[in-house]
Design a protein around this motif. Sequence first.
Motif, PDB file in Angstrom:
ATOM      1  N   LEU A   1      10.213   1.590  -3.960  1.00 26.40           N
ATOM      2  CA  LEU A   1      10.412   3.159  -4.857  1.00 26.40           C
ATOM      3  C   LEU A   1      11.212   3.093  -5.913  1.00 26.40           C
ATOM      4  CD1 LEU A   1       8.359   4.665  -3.898  1.00 26.40           C
ATOM      5  CD2 LEU A   1      10.171   6.860  -2.874  1.00 26.40           C
TER       6      LEU A   1
ATOM      7  N   SER B   1      10.500   9.077  -7.613  1.00 29.59           N
ATOM      8  CA  SER B   1       9.363   9.481  -7.961  1.00 29.59           C
ATOM      9  C   SER B   1       8.574   9.722  -6.420  1.00 29.59           C
ATOM     10  CB  SER B   1       7.992   7.812  -8.347  1.00 29.59           C
ATOM     11  OG  SER B   1       8.436   6.886  -7.037  1.00 29.59           O
ATOM     12  N   PRO B   2       7.544  10.686  -6.975  1.00 25.24           N
ATOM     13  CA  PRO B   2       7.000  10.856  -4.459  1.00 25.24           C
ATOM     14  C   PRO B   2       6.362   9.979  -3.788  1.00 25.24           C
ATOM     15  CG  PRO B   2       6.074  12.266  -6.784  1.00 25.24           C
ATOM     16  CD  PRO B   2       6.621  11.389  -7.320  1.00 25.24           C
ATOM     17  N   ALA B   3       6.676   9.564  -3.217  1.00 23.73           N
ATOM     18  CA  ALA B   3       6.232   9.259  -2.041  1.00 23.73           C
ATOM     19  C   ALA B   3       5.840   9.694  -0.902  1.00 23.73           C
ATOM     20  CB  ALA B   3       6.440   7.959  -1.798  1.00 23.73           C
TER      21      ALA B   3
ATOM     22  N   ARG C   1      11.374  10.613  -1.826  1.00 24.50           N
ATOM     23  CA  ARG C   1      12.077  10.603  -2.783  1.00 24.50           C
ATOM     24  C   ARG C   1      12.706   9.554  -2.349  1.00 24.50           C
ATOM     25  NH1 ARG C   1      14.640  13.371  -6.465  1.00 24.50           N
ATOM     26  NH2 ARG C   1      15.162  15.307  -4.953  1.00 24.50           N
TER      27      ARG C   1
ATOM     28  N   VAL D   1       5.717   2.738   2.145  1.00 26.38           N
ATOM     29  CA  VAL D   1       5.120   3.987   1.611  1.00 26.38           C
ATOM     30  C   VAL D   1       3.964   3.762   1.170  1.00 26.38           C
ATOM     31  CG1 VAL D   1       7.191   4.827   1.529  1.00 26.38           C
ATOM     32  CG2 VAL D   1       7.040   3.709  -0.755  1.00 26.38           C
ATOM     33  N   ARG D   2       3.604   5.453   0.655  1.00 24.09           N
ATOM     34  CA  ARG D   2       2.229   5.300  -0.314  1.00 24.09           C
ATOM     35  C   ARG D   2       2.873   6.475  -1.481  1.00 24.09           C
ATOM     36  NH1 ARG D   2      -0.307   7.297   4.122  1.00 24.09           N
ATOM     37  NH2 ARG D   2      -0.833   8.942   3.993  1.00 24.09           N
ATOM     38  N   THR D   3       2.185   6.010  -2.743  1.00 26.64           N
ATOM     39  CA  THR D   3       2.554   6.938  -4.066  1.00 26.64           C
ATOM     40  C   THR D   3       1.498   7.238  -3.453  1.00 26.64           C
ATOM     41  OG1 THR D   3       2.221   4.765  -5.355  1.00 26.64           O
ATOM     42  CG2 THR D   3       4.713   5.223  -5.132  1.00 26.64           C
ATOM     43  N   GLU D   4       1.933   8.314  -3.900  1.00 25.53           N
ATOM     44  CA  GLU D   4       1.163   9.544  -4.424  1.00 25.53           C
ATOM     45  C   GLU D   4       0.477   9.662  -5.645  1.00 25.53           C
ATOM     46  OE1 GLU D   4       0.514  12.798  -1.401  1.00 25.53           O
ATOM     47  OE2 GLU D   4       0.164  10.764  -0.804  1.00 25.53           O
TER      48      GLU D   4
END
Lengths: 616, 81
Positions: B6, B10-12, B42, B75-78
């Motif tokens: 990540l 960047s938020p995830a 994050r 994770v998946r990034t929004e």
Amino acid sequence: MSAGSLRIALVGNPNCGKTALFNQLTGGRQKVANYAGVTVERKEGRFTAPSGRVLHLLDLPGAYSFDAASPDEQITRDVCEGVYPGEPAPDLIVCVADATNLRLHLRFVLEVKRLGRPVVLALNMMDTARRRGIVIDVPELQRRLGLPVVETVAVKRGGAQALIERVDGEVPPAAMAQADDAASRADLHAQVRELLAATVAMPRATAAIDDALDRWALHPVFGLGILAVLMFLIFQAVFSWAQPLMDGIEAGVAALGGWLTSALPADSALHSLLNDGIFAGLGAVLVFLPQILILFLFILILEESGYLPRAAFLLDKLMFKAGLTGRAFIPLLSSFACAIPGIMATRSITDPRDRLTTILVAPLMTCSARLPVYTLLIAAFIPQRTLWGLFNLQGVVLFTLYVAGIVSALAVAFVIKRFRKDKSEHALLMELPSYRMPNVRDVALGLWERAKIFLKRVGGIILALTVLLWFLSSFPGPPPGATGPAIDYSLAGRLGQALHYVFAPIGFNWQICIALVPGLAAREVAVSALGTVYAMSGSDDTVASQLGPLISQQWSLATALSLLAWYVFAPQCMSTLAVIRRETNSWRNVAITAGYLFGLAYLASLITYQVARALS
Amino acid sequence: MRLSDLPKGSPAVVDRVDDAHAGDPIAQRLRDLGFVEGEPVRLVARGPLGADPLLIQIGSTRFALRRSEAARVTVRTEVAA
């Protein structure tokens, strides 16, 4: 359970302020700190509630989950379940949660609730939560949890009032016990989310101040710089701030000794025992109280502030490469004060291999008991000079000795790693708590504890060994017509001369050899023993304050450096070996530790002595 | 995407935690600490040497995870709504 008393267990996540709450309730005097796993010992206290009922309070180690990952968590689980040997099940569990970190802490609350015992939830740090604009609907939380919920501020006077009133009332009914399996475990998170959505409003996930501080403290360049400067400043301060206080103690001890013994005939045995034995011996050790307290002051402030886990974060990679873990930073830093609390603090290291390695190298950290030896030798042999217009040469030498201990610990850990068979993965998984302003009361209590422990050692084991040594170096007396000092003919003198054969290649004279023997019990005893040995061999009364000048005339620089090198490694501390035995439950580990440390000590001293002689 | 990959800041959102081997205690502990499906995470900072360990914020808690530990978390990034 008798009607008049109630057994309460205090549980909660690490860093929830549980120990501070325990202090607040019981007035108990033990350490409060801000890193995971400081509460490694069983702590019990009691207080009398307004109703007159006596409440017994047990402070359990912090735990993230009952799926225990460390010895700490295991104890907490076993006590709560009532299966810990010798520990009756608690009548009431007070579960403490940090109101600013409920997402994490509520999950454990739910786990505790499932035990099926009476539980009260204490929402701690409510002041910080309010300051950060966190709004908690306490009545709704209470209703949904089905537990009594009270607000507390553990670090404020009267901050536990609501909790006291609640536990003094009726014991709440127990919730239904529930099975613990993977499916219900996953379900806990869903419940927490639901609870948070219904009862907690948070404007911001973290404190703005934490974000700002961490930007600097964890910066790849500035972060390491700050850490290095911090460590260096501590050691400079230990040397320079303590000096006036040490001079004061020295003068005081000398004056008291002179005044007390002035009434006695100068050649009587009692005069010699008091003057040469007790005042020369104990005075030499007592002088180091200020340095030890200054060192502990810094360690306590760093602990309380929450900085230590940051340092562990910065150093993890380095320590991992050496076969340790970032988590080992905290026990190892405590070992700079004393290896015993350091070794006990390794209980918070989850991986047993990391824990054993940390225990084995902890004695290499320069503990405060070495300071008397180092200070004596440095003050006597290293000139007071300013280096590059900035640093005090004596401080630099002291710093070098500390670095030597650290580097050798990393090297030893690396060797252990190479020899280890089990190479499976080690975990770090470490929480970095919020920064906190160190609480003056808690730091003061911590220092007072340390001073008491030190003075107890001085008054106990060091006094006893000093008196014993005085006897050994006084008897048997010299034959009539003898010309040399009386100590040459005594038991101690003969023992020292016998040991001298072993230690001559590393430059130790027989006086040092004598001092090393009682110095096996505790390092600083070597200084008091030297004080006694030299006072006994002097023609006139030599008090502690003159030991430094005396040895600077009689020893070569090579001998002094060799003794310094010896003390970097030698395991001259019975208590450390005893605590290794207790914590690892193995004599083999004790033998390994003592063996490798003595081996390294002899080798280092041999090299130091021979090189220094060749150069001079 | 793995949590260890990540980008900083960047938020995830956590997708799942995978066991590296059967009965992986590290994966279990990660789940206990709140790394479960749907939690926002994050990456706050990286360690100074070899960008290891990673400082991960989940909820209002910050954890230091070694890269190998963070690699267990997917994770998946929004996409900004």
